[in-house]
Design an enzyme around this catalytic site. Structure first.
Site, PDB file in Angstrom:
ATOM      1  CG  HIS A 139      -8.797  -0.409   4.405  1.00 24.59           C
ATOM      2  ND1 HIS A 139      -8.713  -0.295   2.999  1.00 24.59           N
ATOM      3  CD2 HIS A 139      -8.395   0.852   4.747  1.00 24.59           C
ATOM      4  CE1 HIS A 139      -8.152   0.490   2.792  1.00 24.59           C
ATOM      5  NE2 HIS A 139      -7.941   1.358   3.834  1.00 24.59           N
ATOM      6  CG  ASP A 140     -11.052   3.158   3.511  1.00 22.20           C
ATOM      7  OD1 ASP A 140     -10.402   3.421   2.277  1.00 22.20           O
ATOM      8  OD2 ASP A 140     -10.654   3.196   4.587  1.00 22.20           O
ATOM      9  CG  ASP A 190      -2.313   0.749   1.189  1.00 20.32           C
ATOM     10  OD1 ASP A 190      -3.223   0.324   1.349  1.00 20.32           O
ATOM     11  OD2 ASP A 190      -2.209   1.731   0.199  1.00 20.32           O
ATOM     12  CD  GLU A 198      -8.528   5.218  -1.819  1.00 19.28           C
ATOM     13  OE1 GLU A 198      -7.498   6.046  -1.180  1.00 19.28           O
ATOM     14  OE2 GLU A 198      -9.449   4.874  -0.810  1.00 19.28           O
ATOM     15  CG  ASP A 241      -4.145   6.193   0.848  1.00 21.30           C
ATOM     16  OD1 ASP A 241      -5.042   5.366   0.950  1.00 21.30           O
ATOM     17  OD2 ASP A 241      -3.613   7.263   1.467  1.00 21.30           O
TER      18      ASP A 241
HETATM   19  O1  TEU Z   1      -8.888   6.298   1.697  1.00 15.43           O
HETATM   20  C1  TEU Z   1      -9.433   7.473   1.142  1.00 15.43           C
HETATM   21  C2  TEU Z   1     -10.652   7.836   1.241  1.00 15.43           C
HETATM   22  O2  TEU Z   1     -11.263   7.971   0.253  1.00 15.43           O
HETATM   23  C3  TEU Z   1     -11.474   7.543   2.261  1.00 15.43           C
HETATM   24  O3  TEU Z   1     -11.569   8.793   3.209  1.00 15.43           O
HETATM   25  C4  TEU Z   1     -12.707   7.048   2.021  1.00 15.43           C
HETATM   26  O4  TEU Z   1     -13.278   7.936   1.160  1.00 15.43           O
HETATM   27  C5  TEU Z   1     -13.785   7.136   3.200  1.00 15.43           C
HETATM   28  O5  TEU Z   1     -13.078   6.750   4.402  1.00 15.43           O
HETATM   29  C6  TEU Z   1     -14.632   6.124   2.886  1.00 15.43           C
HETATM   30  O6  TEU Z   1     -15.606   5.897   4.259  1.00 15.43           O
HETATM   31  C7  TEU Z   1      -7.699   6.175   1.987  1.00 15.43           C
HETATM   32  C8  TEU Z   1      -7.289   4.794   2.905  1.00 15.43           C
HETATM   33  O7  TEU Z   1      -8.013   3.837   2.225  1.00 15.43           O
HETATM   34  C9  TEU Z   1      -8.063   5.114   4.050  1.00 15.43           C
HETATM   35  O8  TEU Z   1      -7.963   4.031   4.757  1.00 15.43           O
HETATM   36  C10 TEU Z   1      -7.286   6.047   4.727  1.00 15.43           C
HETATM   37  O9  TEU Z   1      -7.900   6.804   5.810  1.00 15.43           O
HETATM   38  C11 TEU Z   1      -7.210   7.587   3.689  1.00 15.43           C
HETATM   39  O10 TEU Z   1      -6.975   7.269   2.478  1.00 15.43           O
HETATM   40  C12 TEU Z   1      -5.947   8.409   4.320  1.00 15.43           C
HETATM   41  O11 TEU Z   1      -4.914   7.824   3.991  1.00 15.43           O
END
Ligand code: TEU
Ligand code: CA
Length: 540
Positions: A316-317, A98, A242, A200
């Protein structure tokens, strides 16, 4: 179209903190992952996307990195990382790291130096601005984790930009030294034999904060082409960006091979369909299946031959898909299998998030003290202060909070589901006695074996990888499409609802490829699809 290994495999995402704890401290770790490689081999996946394992104060659970070339203490050592790489590669499984380079932790050495002195050589590694004339923030840019995106730094009397937590200062990609540092770090990991990078929030690195431009900034693609040329472009690695603001049109810019940027991107358009118009993710709306069909069919069509799709429901989000858009009660197994068949039969690289393959569900909380995720906690306090009803705020967190995906993996029905012999960092869903890997591997009709069969079918049938996609016109809640390749035609039929739905096709069926019921088909005409029923048939 040149063929790549990453177009033919299925990727499995591991959130290390919640996957498997080998030393009893309640936190998942690298040795814990090594212990489960044979399980992943049995599932049949070809690569693991590892959420960040680098040194971090864990303000955002590893997405706030303080040293890119060292392993987080709780996860183990660089020796453990080297062992994981070797053990995975021995099983034909590549490790996708990542890459979090839109921002660092505020405990990174670069930021520690930068904030000391306006004349520090590291000052311009980050984005600083003077207060506005009235002494307030430079502009009204907001953080994804609530509040302003600007934090005032007393030491030098300036604000710094952070699109995420206050402890995640944004890097200044305009600064060539920043780019060179990032490329050097990427080559450090490429030289270790990794299979690629998940990038990310990569569409934020072209930001122009003074003009309040966040995603898709003017130099974004220049940076990606420079990164490709200076790091992974010399190898055949999987690179998935992403890109929260991706559209089918701009996604071609990322994944068109001749542009030499990325392999593919994670788009969010389907993930934003259950949000109220002009709302945030927390402003809930029911899913309109007709809209989902339209969005996914558009991505299939637009990137069909000019790029490459990623295919995902979970990460994970995101909340657990069987709770979000399936039925995690009466039809949990049936709907989870339907969602798997619907997604994996499309054109692109599928991603499975840990626990998705056994139908793990969301974990509702009744008080904010049970939440661990900074995004949910910040939103809770911000909305409470704005006068939102606490019940509604918790309903939003239970529907969309990221902790839903981060509850520890359920391995068996022993204490803490075999995840840890200690106290888990985050409580498990107490349904682990009924939903765990051990039960899944025993039950011939478990969700696990549907995923395993889909992965096996992909290895045996080029139509799944290279076939064209054509949506079939049906009632709203039926999602059906063809895949066609060298004279072969597969028809995918799914009932995306908990009601009986009509379906009819004049196609003459040849054989059933996969299904989530035990129906015997003699015809495809005038079928009453059972709730969440899904099948794939080869037709003349
Ligand atoms: O996620 C970015 C992002 O788009 C998230 O804010 C997402 O839209 C939101 O959490 C949806 O619920 C990336 C990573 O995947 C996330 O875990 C990190 O918190 C974020 O970037 C900052 O690095
Ligand atoms: Ca541990």
């Amino acid at each position: 179209m040149v063929q790549h290994w990453w177009q033919e495999i299925v990727v499995y995402q591991i959130y290390p903190r919640s996957f498997n704890d080998s030393n009893g401290d309640g936190i998942g770790d690298l040795q814990g992952i090594i212990e489960k490689l044979d399980y992943l081999k049995e599932l049949g996946i070809g690569a693991i996307w590892l959420s960040p394992v680098y040194q971090s104060p864990n303000d955002d659970n590893g997405y706030d990195i303080s040293n890119y070339e060292a392993i987080m203490d709780e996860f183990g050592s660089m020796d453990d990382m080297e062992e994981l790489l070797a053990q995975a590669n021995q099983r034909g499984i590549k490790i996708i790291m990542d890459l979090v380079v839109n921002h660092t932790s505020d405990e990174h050495a670069w930021f520690i130096e930068a904030r000391k002195d306006k004349n520090s050589p590291y000052r311009d590694y980050y984005i600083w601005a003077n207060p506005a004339a009235d002494g307030t923030t430079p502009n009204d840019l907001t953080s994804f984790f609530s509040g302003s995106a600007w934090k005032f730094d007393e030491e030098t009397g300036q604000y710094y930009l952070h699109f995420f937590s206050k402890k995640q200062p944004d890097l200044n990609w305009e600064n060539e030294k920043v780019r060179e540092e990032v490329y050097h770090m990427m080559n450090f990991w490429i030289d270790k034999g990794i299979g690629g990078f998940r990038m990310d929030v990569i569409d934020l690195i072209g930001k122009v904060p003074q003009e309040k431009i966040s995603t898709n900034g003017p130099k974004l693609h220049d940076y990606l082409q420079e990164m490709n040329q200076k790091t992974f472009g010399k190898y055949d690695l999987l690179t998935v960006g992403e890109t929260m603001a991706a559209t089918p049109e701009n996604a071609k810019l990322y994944s068109k091979p001749e542009r030499k940027e990325l392999s593919m991107v994670f788009q969010f358009q389907h993930m934003n369909l259950d949000i109220q118009a002009n709302g945030e993710k927390w402003d809930l709306a029911p899913l309109d299946v007709a809209k989902l069909k339209e969005v996914l069919a558009k991505w299939q069509k637009e990137l069909g031959d000019e790029g490459w799709n990623s295919l995902y429901w979970n990460n994970h989000d995101q909340p657990r898909i069987v709770s979000r858009w399936g039925d995690d009660d009466k039809y949990r197994v049936q709907s989870a299998k339907m969602l798997a068949i619907l997604l994996h039969m499309m054109k692109g690289t599928p991603y499975i998030y840990q626990g998705e393959e056994i139908g793990m569900t969301n974990t509702p909380i009744s008080d904010i003290s049970e939440a661990a995720d900074i995004e949910s906690i910040n939103m809770y306090h911000e909305r409470l202060a704005k006068g939102y009803d606490k019940k509604d705020i918790l309903a939003s967190i239970n529907a969309k909070g990221r902790d839903n995906a981060r509850r520890p993996m359920a391995w068996d029905s022993s204490t803490n589901a075999g995840f840890t012999s200690g106290k888990p960092w985050l409580a498990l869903n107490d349904n682990y006695k009924d939903i765990n890997v051990e039960l899944a591997l025993k039950g011939p009709n478990s969700i696990f074996y549907t995923y395993q069969k889909l992965i096996q079918l992909r290895k045996e049938n080029p139509i799944m990888i290279w076939g064209s996609f054509q949506l079939v016109d049906t009632v709203d809640e039926v999602f059906s499409y063809y895949r066609k390749y060298k004279g072969q035609r597969w028809l995918v039929v799914t009932n995306f609802s908990s009601e009986v739905q009509p379906f009819s096709s004049e196609d003459e069926m040849k054989k059933v490829i996969i299904q989530n019921t035990v129906d015997e088909f003699t015809t495809l005409e005038n079928i009453n699809l059972q709730p969440w029923q899904a099948f794939v048939v080869e037709v003349e």
